[in-house]
Design a protein around this motif. Sequence first.
Motif, PDB file in Angstrom:
ATOM      1  N   PRO A 146       0.842  -1.200   0.000  1.00  0.00           N
ATOM      2  CA  PRO A 146       0.000   0.000   0.000  1.00  0.00           C
ATOM      3  C   PRO A 146       0.875   1.248   0.000  1.00  0.00           C
ATOM      4  CG  PRO A 146      -0.710  -1.547   1.686  1.00  0.00           C
ATOM      5  CD  PRO A 146       0.581  -2.073   1.146  1.00  0.00           C
ATOM      6  N   LEU A 147       0.468   2.274  -0.726  1.00  0.00           N
ATOM      7  CA  LEU A 147       1.277   3.495  -0.819  1.00  0.00           C
ATOM      8  C   LEU A 147       1.574   4.078   0.556  1.00  0.00           C
ATOM      9  CD1 LEU A 147      -0.307   5.252  -3.937  1.00  0.00           C
ATOM     10  CD2 LEU A 147       1.950   4.172  -3.756  1.00  0.00           C
ATOM     11  N   THR A 148       0.595   3.962   1.446  1.00  0.00           N
ATOM     12  CA  THR A 148       0.785   4.548   2.770  1.00  0.00           C
ATOM     13  C   THR A 148       1.859   3.809   3.566  1.00  0.00           C
ATOM     14  OG1 THR A 148      -1.037   3.169   3.501  1.00  0.00           O
ATOM     15  CG2 THR A 148      -1.543   5.474   3.009  1.00  0.00           C
ATOM     16  N   ALA A 149       2.108   2.564   3.198  1.00  0.00           N
ATOM     17  CA  ALA A 149       3.087   1.773   3.952  1.00  0.00           C
ATOM     18  C   ALA A 149       4.440   1.731   3.266  1.00  0.00           C
ATOM     19  CB  ALA A 149       2.562   0.348   4.143  1.00  0.00           C
ATOM     20  N   LEU A 150       4.513   2.382   2.096  1.00  0.00           N
ATOM     21  CA  LEU A 150       5.711   2.279   1.262  1.00  0.00           C
ATOM     22  C   LEU A 150       6.968   2.770   1.963  1.00  0.00           C
ATOM     23  CD1 LEU A 150       6.174   1.152  -1.474  1.00  0.00           C
ATOM     24  CD2 LEU A 150       5.664   3.377  -2.480  1.00  0.00           C
ATOM     25  N   ARG A 151       6.829   3.902   2.611  1.00  0.00           N
ATOM     26  CA  ARG A 151       7.989   4.505   3.248  1.00  0.00           C
ATOM     27  C   ARG A 151       8.591   3.572   4.287  1.00  0.00           C
ATOM     28  NH1 ARG A 151       7.580  10.295   6.087  1.00  0.00           N
ATOM     29  NH2 ARG A 151       8.723   9.337   7.802  1.00  0.00           N
ATOM     30  N   ASP A 152       7.739   3.022   5.118  1.00  0.00           N
ATOM     31  CA  ASP A 152       8.227   2.107   6.157  1.00  0.00           C
ATOM     32  C   ASP A 152       8.776   0.833   5.529  1.00  0.00           C
ATOM     33  OD1 ASP A 152       7.527   3.873   8.099  1.00  0.00           O
ATOM     34  OD2 ASP A 152       5.546   2.991   8.468  1.00  0.00           O
ATOM     35  N   HIS A 153       8.098   0.375   4.506  1.00  0.00           N
ATOM     36  CA  HIS A 153       8.536  -0.846   3.835  1.00  0.00           C
ATOM     37  C   HIS A 153       9.956  -0.684   3.281  1.00  0.00           C
ATOM     38  CE1 HIS A 153       7.999  -4.612   1.594  1.00  0.00           C
ATOM     39  NE2 HIS A 153       8.629  -4.019   0.612  1.00  0.00           N
ATOM     40  N   LEU A 154      10.219   0.468   2.693  1.00  0.00           N
ATOM     41  CA  LEU A 154      11.532   0.707   2.089  1.00  0.00           C
ATOM     42  C   LEU A 154      12.568   1.081   3.134  1.00  0.00           C
ATOM     43  CD1 LEU A 154      10.292   2.750  -0.961  1.00  0.00           C
ATOM     44  CD2 LEU A 154      11.188   0.420  -0.989  1.00  0.00           C
ATOM     45  N   GLY A 155      12.094   1.605   4.225  1.00  0.00           N
ATOM     46  CA  GLY A 155      13.019   2.061   5.255  1.00  0.00           C
ATOM     47  C   GLY A 155      13.582   0.929   6.086  1.00  0.00           C
ATOM     48  N   ARG A 156      13.074  -0.236   5.829  1.00  0.00           N
ATOM     49  CA  ARG A 156      13.471  -1.382   6.681  1.00  0.00           C
ATOM     50  C   ARG A 156      14.963  -1.604   6.696  1.00  0.00           C
ATOM     51  NH1 ARG A 156      13.099  -5.871   2.194  1.00  0.00           N
ATOM     52  NH2 ARG A 156      12.472  -4.295   0.735  1.00  0.00           N
TER      53      ARG A 156
END
Length: 416
Positions: free
Chosen positions: A406-416
């Motif tokens: 989901p776009l809203t979760a993208l930042r966290d997903h990539l920040g892992r």
Amino acid sequence: MSALQPVRGTRDLLPDDSRRHRHVVETARAIAERYGYLEIAVPILEPTEVFKRTLGDTSDVVTKEMYTFTDRGGEMVTMRPEATAGIARALITGGLTQDLPFKVFTHGPMFRYERPQKGRLRQFHQIDVELLGVPEPLGDIEVIALGARVLDALGVRRATVLELNTLGDGESRNAYRGALVDYLEGFREKLSEDSRARLERNPLRILDSKNEGDRAIVADAPIFTDYLNDASKGFFATVREGLDALGIAYQVNPRLVRGLDYYCHTAFEFTTTELGSQGAVLAGGRYDGLVETMGGPSVPGIGWAAGIERLAMLMTALGSDAPAPARPIAIVPIGAPAEARALTLADELRAAGLAVELGYRGAAGKRMKRANKLNAGIAIILGEDELARGAATVRNLDSGEQTEVPLTALRDHLGR
RNA sequence: GUGUCCAUAGCUCAGUUGGUUAGAGCGUCCGGUUGUGGUCCGGAAGGUCGUCGGUUCGAGCCCGAUUGGACACCCCA
């Protein structure tokens, strides 16, 4: 190609070169700061007098290598051939002699009109460290150690040798110079042409002539050590003990002299055989008379400079490289609505500190090719389908695995 | 400043005793794959041979000068 060439002896630092230069500078700066040397910058352009007075009227640098010109206001200015004189000038003009010691790190371009060859350019770059206001040999030790640590951090120290010598104080130096000239005068006719000229200008330089005939004559010349007074001997001994205590190996080279007039006591040079005939990688020495020569108070100093190009070349020769740049994330939109969303998405991710590449044109295949060429680690594919679901496909370009996020979760997903 | 060698596509290089439209590989671009890269296949663009002058019927190939590069001397980081 023929119409516009770079000025002889100058070079463009394209991204790969710039990355290496920056690595050298950042490494040196970080270490210098640990020793309490803070970064400063001084002008590239200085009044010609600044260099003439300090480097000596007879040095090659001053007599034939400076970029000197009269500016539009009639001022004689010179593009700095080295950093020390400008720093000493700044010390005086800034009234900083009231706040000693003055410990600084600087870096930047230097200019010398020489015939270019391996490791030698007309515009080259140096990192530079200076310690002013410390007459004690502890200063010499610290400055040399700082240089050694920089070479360690760059991984090139193992390819260098630290050569060390003392030029003694003024009294010792004058005594020796006199004895040396007396000796060499006896061989005047047998000396090389170059050395006959040096006899007048800078006789000490004859000591490290590469001419075989000169070397034979020099072999029996008076030894500097015999002319050192007790103070000079003691100073040198303390420097050597300090280096020993720090485990910094060196070779005393009685023939190591300096090209610039302002040096006294400690002279040192980290040299390498990996770079052809330009073997000096990091070199410097003590210059107690410099600030006074410039019209300031008597402030002792010691420092060194190192050629960034030479350091970078040495790293390459040893098979090491500066850290690679961060792999970007490529956003691959498909269709006009997605492209519009990709623009803002890229902005959000960049604001979050990620390196993001957003292609400018082309179908999905084109943009994927581009992502691959940019060495992207991840592609974010944003098509109409995903957009409708408020999501994006995240593809790992190394493994080929992809998942929808989901776009809203993208930042966290990539920040892992 | 001195000496030696060098100069052909973006890069690395071929180019035969001077003789018709200067070649290759890599790279670039396009296509095979109008929603998916790296491999592969097909195709295209791109040099007038660093510059100027000379010799010659004719020069990328010969000569001179010049600019630039490489290396060494010198000097230095």
